[in-house]
Design a protein around this motif. Structure first.
Motif, PDB file in Angstrom:
ATOM      1  N   ASP A   1       1.256 -29.722 -23.051  1.00 53.39           N
ATOM      2  CA  ASP A   1       0.234 -29.055 -22.243  1.00 53.39           C
ATOM      3  C   ASP A   1       0.676 -28.969 -20.780  1.00 53.39           C
ATOM      4  OD1 ASP A   1      -1.487 -28.819 -24.458  1.00 53.39           O
ATOM      5  OD2 ASP A   1      -2.330 -30.806 -24.088  1.00 53.39           O
ATOM      6  N   LEU A   2       1.170 -30.077 -20.267  1.00 55.72           N
ATOM      7  CA  LEU A   2       1.599 -30.104 -18.863  1.00 55.72           C
ATOM      8  C   LEU A   2       2.760 -29.139 -18.630  1.00 55.72           C
ATOM      9  CD1 LEU A   2       1.439 -33.924 -17.987  1.00 55.72           C
ATOM     10  CD2 LEU A   2      -0.212 -32.136 -17.423  1.00 55.72           C
ATOM     11  N   SER A   3       3.688 -29.082 -19.585  1.00 56.00           N
ATOM     12  CA  SER A   3       4.833 -28.168 -19.466  1.00 56.00           C
ATOM     13  C   SER A   3       4.370 -26.721 -19.449  1.00 56.00           C
ATOM     14  CB  SER A   3       5.815 -28.389 -20.621  1.00 56.00           C
ATOM     15  OG  SER A   3       6.338 -29.693 -20.591  1.00 56.00           O
ATOM     16  N   LEU A   4       3.367 -26.416 -20.244  1.00 57.68           N
ATOM     17  CA  LEU A   4       2.809 -25.069 -20.279  1.00 57.68           C
ATOM     18  C   LEU A   4       2.216 -24.690 -18.926  1.00 57.68           C
ATOM     19  CD1 LEU A   4       1.698 -22.525 -21.803  1.00 57.68           C
ATOM     20  CD2 LEU A   4      -0.332 -23.910 -22.321  1.00 57.68           C
ATOM     21  N   VAL A   5       1.368 -25.575 -18.386  1.00 61.44           N
ATOM     22  CA  VAL A   5       0.733 -25.303 -17.095  1.00 61.44           C
ATOM     23  C   VAL A   5       1.792 -25.162 -16.007  1.00 61.44           C
ATOM     24  CG1 VAL A   5      -0.818 -26.200 -15.324  1.00 61.44           C
ATOM     25  CG2 VAL A   5      -1.407 -26.455 -17.748  1.00 61.44           C
ATOM     26  N   LEU A   6       2.775 -26.046 -15.996  1.00 61.63           N
ATOM     27  CA  LEU A   6       3.817 -26.010 -14.974  1.00 61.63           C
ATOM     28  C   LEU A   6       4.610 -24.703 -15.050  1.00 61.63           C
ATOM     29  CD1 LEU A   6       5.340 -27.399 -12.701  1.00 61.63           C
ATOM     30  CD2 LEU A   6       6.750 -28.552 -14.426  1.00 61.63           C
ATOM     31  N   ALA A   7       4.936 -24.274 -16.246  1.00 63.56           N
ATOM     32  CA  ALA A   7       5.698 -23.037 -16.409  1.00 63.56           C
ATOM     33  C   ALA A   7       4.920 -21.837 -15.887  1.00 63.56           C
ATOM     34  CB  ALA A   7       6.063 -22.836 -17.878  1.00 63.56           C
ATOM     35  N   LEU A   8       3.610 -21.791 -16.142  1.00 64.23           N
ATOM     36  CA  LEU A   8       2.823 -20.650 -15.693  1.00 64.23           C
ATOM     37  C   LEU A   8       2.569 -20.706 -14.187  1.00 64.23           C
ATOM     38  CD1 LEU A   8       1.592 -18.057 -16.594  1.00 64.23           C
ATOM     39  CD2 LEU A   8      -0.463 -19.282 -17.336  1.00 64.23           C
ATOM     40  N   VAL A   9       2.440 -21.900 -13.624  1.00 60.52           N
ATOM     41  CA  VAL A   9       2.323 -22.031 -12.171  1.00 60.52           C
ATOM     42  C   VAL A   9       3.619 -21.584 -11.506  1.00 60.52           C
ATOM     43  CG1 VAL A   9       2.117 -23.675 -10.266  1.00 60.52           C
ATOM     44  CG2 VAL A   9       0.553 -23.821 -12.208  1.00 60.52           C
ATOM     45  N   ARG A  10       4.745 -22.016 -12.056  1.00 61.93           N
ATOM     46  CA  ARG A  10       6.033 -21.642 -11.473  1.00 61.93           C
ATOM     47  C   ARG A  10       6.325 -20.155 -11.669  1.00 61.93           C
ATOM     48  NH1 ARG A  10       9.760 -26.778 -13.595  1.00 61.93           N
ATOM     49  NH2 ARG A  10       9.337 -28.145 -11.795  1.00 61.93           N
ATOM     50  N   GLY A  11       6.030 -19.660 -12.859  1.00 59.84           N
ATOM     51  CA  GLY A  11       6.360 -18.276 -13.158  1.00 59.84           C
ATOM     52  C   GLY A  11       5.394 -17.266 -12.590  1.00 59.84           C
ATOM     53  N   GLY A  12       4.111 -17.588 -12.624  1.00 62.46           N
ATOM     54  CA  GLY A  12       3.107 -16.680 -12.094  1.00 62.46           C
ATOM     55  C   GLY A  12       2.686 -15.576 -13.039  1.00 62.46           C
ATOM     56  N   THR A  13       3.474 -15.329 -14.077  1.00 60.36           N
ATOM     57  CA  THR A  13       3.131 -14.320 -15.079  1.00 60.36           C
ATOM     58  C   THR A  13       3.428 -14.889 -16.456  1.00 60.36           C
ATOM     59  OG1 THR A  13       5.328 -13.287 -15.169  1.00 60.36           O
ATOM     60  CG2 THR A  13       3.794 -12.465 -13.497  1.00 60.36           C
TER      61      THR A  13
END
Length: 294
Positions: A14-26
């Protein structure tokens, strides 16, 4: 909704998912970071928000904008990411490793002239150590706890900080070789001067110029000594520069400015001396920046 959030147990995925979307933005960039397809990220975010009973991202034309909760989870994810990296390195190296984030502040001149040449000499030995750099001209960073270590040019470091003096820094009036050749024989007062602006009113070079060349009005003013150096290197005029920036074709026009030298101090807060990451970086800088002194 609150009951759902109370019973749901966040995991590393879950944390990896949130981090990836925060970093990626899309969704597309997050999918690339996670090496899955876009639809997988979309469904996973929807499921996580439903399980938590809270919105993590707001959809906009710019992409997915994180809420405060998402930003908080992303910060926790980064810490978990660093801890996992440190554990892997520890296994590979067969022992405990120095890990964590250390925040260092210095002027841009010290960064370019002293810190950057020093870092390659030891940072490779600490693959789990993260260094955050910021440039400024005052001690407020340490006082506000915005930084852990500072490299500062001063004769009188603040008493509430601890550290060591790495050496004396002298200043000389210099110019590019081309400018010196074109203006050979001219008095210093008749040359185009480049100087720090009002952001550095007590700089040693400003004090020297006011004392010895009171009639000089600088043609160029800069808010950093690194910028002053670049203008001198471009052949726009002369300036008094610290010895560690006098390279790449800069030519001294006289001896060191007597009575206007300063010192390079490596400083930290007393409470940081209990942190192995800070102590390690502090000691390495003490060895390698000192090695670079003339």
């Amino acid at each position: 909704m609150l009951n759902a959030a109370a019973h749901y147990q966040l995991d590393y995925t879950d944390l990896s998912l949130v981090l990836a979307l925060v970093r990626g933005g899309t969704l597309a960039r997050a999918a690339g970071l996670l090496r899955v397809d876009v639809s997988t990220v979309f469904r996973a975010v929807r499921r996580l928000e439903a399980a938590l009973g809270q919105t993590l991202f707001e959809k906009s034309r710019a992409g997915y904008l994180p809420t405060s909760l998402a930003n908080h989870l992303a910060q926790q994810a980064e810490r978990a990411e660093l801890a996992l990296q440190a554990a892997r390195i520890s296994v590979e190296q067969g022992g405990e490793v120095i890990s964590g984030t250390v925040r260092l502040t210095c002027t841009d001149a010290v960064l370019q002239g002293l810190l950057l040449p020093a870092l390659p000499r030891f940072m490779a030995d600490y693959p789990a150590l993260i260094l955050e750099l910021s440039t400024s001209n005052d001690f407020a960073n340490l006082s506000r706890r915005d930084a852990d270590i500072a490299l500062r040019l001063t004769r009188t470091p603040p008493e509430h900080l601890v550290g060591r003096c790495l050496g004396t820094v002298t200043y000389q009036v210099c110019a590019s070789a081309d400018y010196a050749r074109r203006h050979a024989g001219q008095e210093l007062a008749d040359l185009a001067w480049i100087a720090p602006d009002e952001f550095l009113p007590d700089h040693p070079t400003v004090a020297w110029r006011r004392e010895h060349l009171p009639g000089v009005r600088p043609r160029y003013r800069c808010n950093s000594m690194q910028s002053v150096t670049e203008l001198v290197r471009a052949g726009l005029g002369v300036a008094a520069l610290p010895d560690f920036l006098m390279n790449d074709g800069l030519q001294p026009l006289g001896p060191a400015l007597a009575g206007h030298d300063t010192a390079l101090w490596l400083l930290t807060r007393p409470d940081c001396r209990a942190l192995r990451s800070v102590v390690t970086l502090f000691d390495e800088l003490g060895r390698h920046v000192r090695w670079l002194r003339h």
